[in-house]
Each structure stands twice: as C-alpha cells, then as structure tokens.
Design a protein around this motif. Sequence first.
Motif, PDB file in Angstrom:
ATOM      1  N   GLY A  80       0.814  -1.215   0.000  1.00  0.00           N
ATOM      2  CA  GLY A  80       0.000   0.000   0.000  1.00  0.00           C
ATOM      3  C   GLY A  80       0.847   1.265   0.000  1.00  0.00           C
ATOM      4  O   GLY A  80       0.555   2.225  -0.716  1.00  0.00           O
ATOM      5  N   VAL A  81       1.916   1.271   0.802  1.00  0.00           N
ATOM      6  CA  VAL A  81       2.808   2.441   0.817  1.00  0.00           C
ATOM      7  C   VAL A  81       3.485   2.618  -0.532  1.00  0.00           C
ATOM      8  O   VAL A  81       3.624   3.735  -1.047  1.00  0.00           O
ATOM      9  CB  VAL A  81       3.853   2.290   1.945  1.00  0.00           C
ATOM     10  CG1 VAL A  81       4.890   3.399   1.869  1.00  0.00           C
ATOM     11  CG2 VAL A  81       3.169   2.306   3.303  1.00  0.00           C
ATOM     12  N   SER A  82       3.916   1.512  -1.144  1.00  0.00           N
ATOM     13  CA  SER A  82       4.566   1.602  -2.455  1.00  0.00           C
ATOM     14  C   SER A  82       3.596   2.075  -3.529  1.00  0.00           C
ATOM     15  O   SER A  82       3.979   2.819  -4.437  1.00  0.00           O
ATOM     16  CB  SER A  82       5.150   0.240  -2.841  1.00  0.00           C
ATOM     17  OG  SER A  82       6.124  -0.175  -1.905  1.00  0.00           O
ATOM     18  N   ALA A  83       2.336   1.646  -3.428  1.00  0.00           N
ATOM     19  CA  ALA A  83       1.356   2.034  -4.444  1.00  0.00           C
ATOM     20  C   ALA A  83       0.953   3.497  -4.317  1.00  0.00           C
ATOM     21  O   ALA A  83       0.688   4.166  -5.320  1.00  0.00           O
ATOM     22  CB  ALA A  83       0.119   1.143  -4.351  1.00  0.00           C
ATOM     23  N   THR A  84       0.887   4.000  -3.091  1.00  0.00           N
ATOM     24  CA  THR A  84       0.436   5.383  -2.890  1.00  0.00           C
ATOM     25  C   THR A  84       1.576   6.394  -2.956  1.00  0.00           C
ATOM     26  O   THR A  84       1.399   7.500  -3.471  1.00  0.00           O
ATOM     27  CB  THR A  84      -0.263   5.500  -1.534  1.00  0.00           C
ATOM     28  OG1 THR A  84       0.624   5.032  -0.486  1.00  0.00           O
ATOM     29  CG2 THR A  84      -1.542   4.666  -1.509  1.00  0.00           C
ATOM     30  N   SER A  85       2.746   6.022  -2.434  1.00  0.00           N
ATOM     31  CA  SER A  85       3.859   6.981  -2.369  1.00  0.00           C
ATOM     32  C   SER A  85       5.006   6.655  -3.311  1.00  0.00           C
ATOM     33  O   SER A  85       5.923   7.465  -3.444  1.00  0.00           O
ATOM     34  CB  SER A  85       4.400   7.054  -0.930  1.00  0.00           C
ATOM     35  OG  SER A  85       3.378   7.405  -0.027  1.00  0.00           O
TER      36      SER A  85
END
Length: 214
Positions: A80-85
Amino acid sequence: MSLAGRLVGRLMPSLSARAAHPAPGIVRRGMASYTEQMEKTGRPLSPHVTIYAFPTIALSSITVRATGILLTVGCVGVAGVSATSGPEATKAKVQAIADSGAAPLAKFAVSWPLAYHFCGACRHAVWDLKGYGFTNAMMLQSSYAVMGASLAIAFLATSASLPADKKEEPDSANRGPARPLEAQSRGPRPTPGPGADRRLVAAVTRAVGVGAVR
C-alpha cells in the motif's frame, strides 16, 4: 359451555404450569437466571475457554496461524505504501528504520514470524503428505523444534547485515601521472624487433658513407 370457553379452560392449566416452572436460562423479574443459580451451587453451567491451560501443541498451531496473519498484514502495508507513495518512499522509510536504534527490533519483528511460519508450514507438509508425527509425544517434540529453529533463524538474521553499497571513486594516487590525450589515444609504442635494429644500422652506415664522400 361454548367452544371458546372450553379452549380457555384447557389452556389455563398449561400456562400456569409454564409460569411456575420457567425454562432454563429465562430471566424473570425478581428471579435469578439459571446460570446464576448454578453458580451459587458451585456447579457452573458450562466451563469457559479462559479457565483452560492451553497445551504446547495448541499454542504452536495457533502461532502458525497468527504469524501468517501478521505476514499478510505486513505485505499489504508495504504494498500500500509503495502504491500510494512510490517505491522510493518505501525504500526511504526502510533506510530510516535501518539507520535508527530500532533496527535490531525491526529485523527480529520481520524475521521471526517469517521463520516460524515457514517451519510450521514444513511440519504441516510432513503431516499432510507423509502422515507422520501425529502422536502426542511427537507433536509436542515438533512444537518445541519449530520454536527453537525459528528463534535460531531469527537471531541469525537479526545479527547479520547486508554490505553497504560502495560508490566507485577514481583512485588518482594509484594510477600514476596522467598521460596526454594524444598518447592515450595512440596507445603504447610497439617494441622494435631484431629486424628493425638491422635496418636502422644499415641506414646510419649509408648516411655516414655519403657524408664521407661529400
């Protein structure tokens, strides 16, 4: 007597009996519940899971499932962090944790659930594929083995560190003096062989002879 009167007469005794003897678990005004009555007699209605001491085998099986849930949550969080940021933000966060004092704890928090879930999965694979180790004694031994192996792997992974990235820097001290660009492009001069030496001597002799004649 009418039909309605006869029906009411037949129903009244049964209703009176039900009111005098309520079903277990029904709470009436001014009367304790059946559970409370049984607790007063020292014989509880049904034992609860909190009064039992979980055996080692049960704790080991529960831990396999708990570590699987933790690993799933961790993977989803990182994704999720990689996809959003972006992946660079994830790399920066990991590097910040690695440079902090919580690095050993973070490494153990990742390595132990992974090692325990892997060892537990191997044990379940042996159970499912080979049907081996289903006695209580062997299941207890395998539970201790899974815990010991996972802790050993986790401590080894926590104490180990990957080598830092090395940046290639030119070493001017070991390269010697810089050569001119023309010399670098032409490369080293070839070493003359024996034939070249003879031709050079003949040319010098002819030149000396011509000079003497003149």
